[in-house]
Design an enzyme around this catalytic site. Structure first.
Site, PDB file in Angstrom:
ATOM      1  N   LYS A 119       7.175   5.228  -5.828  1.00  0.00           N
ATOM      2  CA  LYS A 119       6.114   4.475  -5.145  1.00  0.00           C
ATOM      3  C   LYS A 119       6.366   2.974  -5.268  1.00  0.00           C
ATOM      4  CE  LYS A 119       3.660   8.081  -4.108  1.00  0.00           C
ATOM      5  NZ  LYS A 119       3.631   8.554  -2.757  1.00  0.00           N
ATOM      6  N   CYS A 120       5.756   2.234  -4.349  1.00  0.00           N
ATOM      7  CA  CYS A 120       5.835   0.781  -4.290  1.00  0.00           C
ATOM      8  C   CYS A 120       5.477   0.191  -5.647  1.00  0.00           C
ATOM      9  CB  CYS A 120       4.862   0.295  -3.223  1.00  0.00           C
ATOM     10  SG  CYS A 120       4.850  -1.471  -2.968  1.00  0.00           S
ATOM     11  N   PRO A 121       6.243  -0.751  -6.137  1.00  0.00           N
ATOM     12  CA  PRO A 121       7.317  -1.529  -5.524  1.00  0.00           C
ATOM     13  C   PRO A 121       8.725  -1.028  -5.875  1.00  0.00           C
ATOM     14  CG  PRO A 121       6.695  -2.635  -7.530  1.00  0.00           C
ATOM     15  CD  PRO A 121       5.823  -1.382  -7.411  1.00  0.00           C
TER      16      PRO A 121
END
Length: 83
Positions: free
Chosen positions: A12-14
């Site tokens: 998942k981001c980042p």
């Protein structure tokens, strides 16, 4: 020219953008980095990263949750500082 594959599915981001940045530093200008992601935000984050680095990117596949980017390392690519 060689292509290095980077599997970032499930991250998942980042993390996809951070790991892509790190992988780009390790490849030679003219080579390709193929990045596989499932994070929907990567379609924003990775192209923004590539704009900063001066490399070239295209989304080669976008099926359901899978996104594949093909990034070409530019010759003499210099990252811009955030000043």
């Amino acid at each position: 020219m060689t292509t290095t594959k980077l599997d970032l599915t499930g991250l998942k981001c980042p993390l996809p953008a951070l790991k892509t940045r790190k992988a780009l530093k390790a490849i030679t200008p003219g080579d390709f980095l193929e990045v596989h992601c499932t994070d929907p935000l990567s379609v924003i984050d990775i192209p923004n990263l590539i704009r900063e680095t001066g490399d070239k990117v295209e989304i080669t596949e976008r099926v359901e949750a899978r996104i594949v980017f093909l990034i070409e390392k530019a010759n003499g690519s210099i990252e811009k500082s955030n000043v």
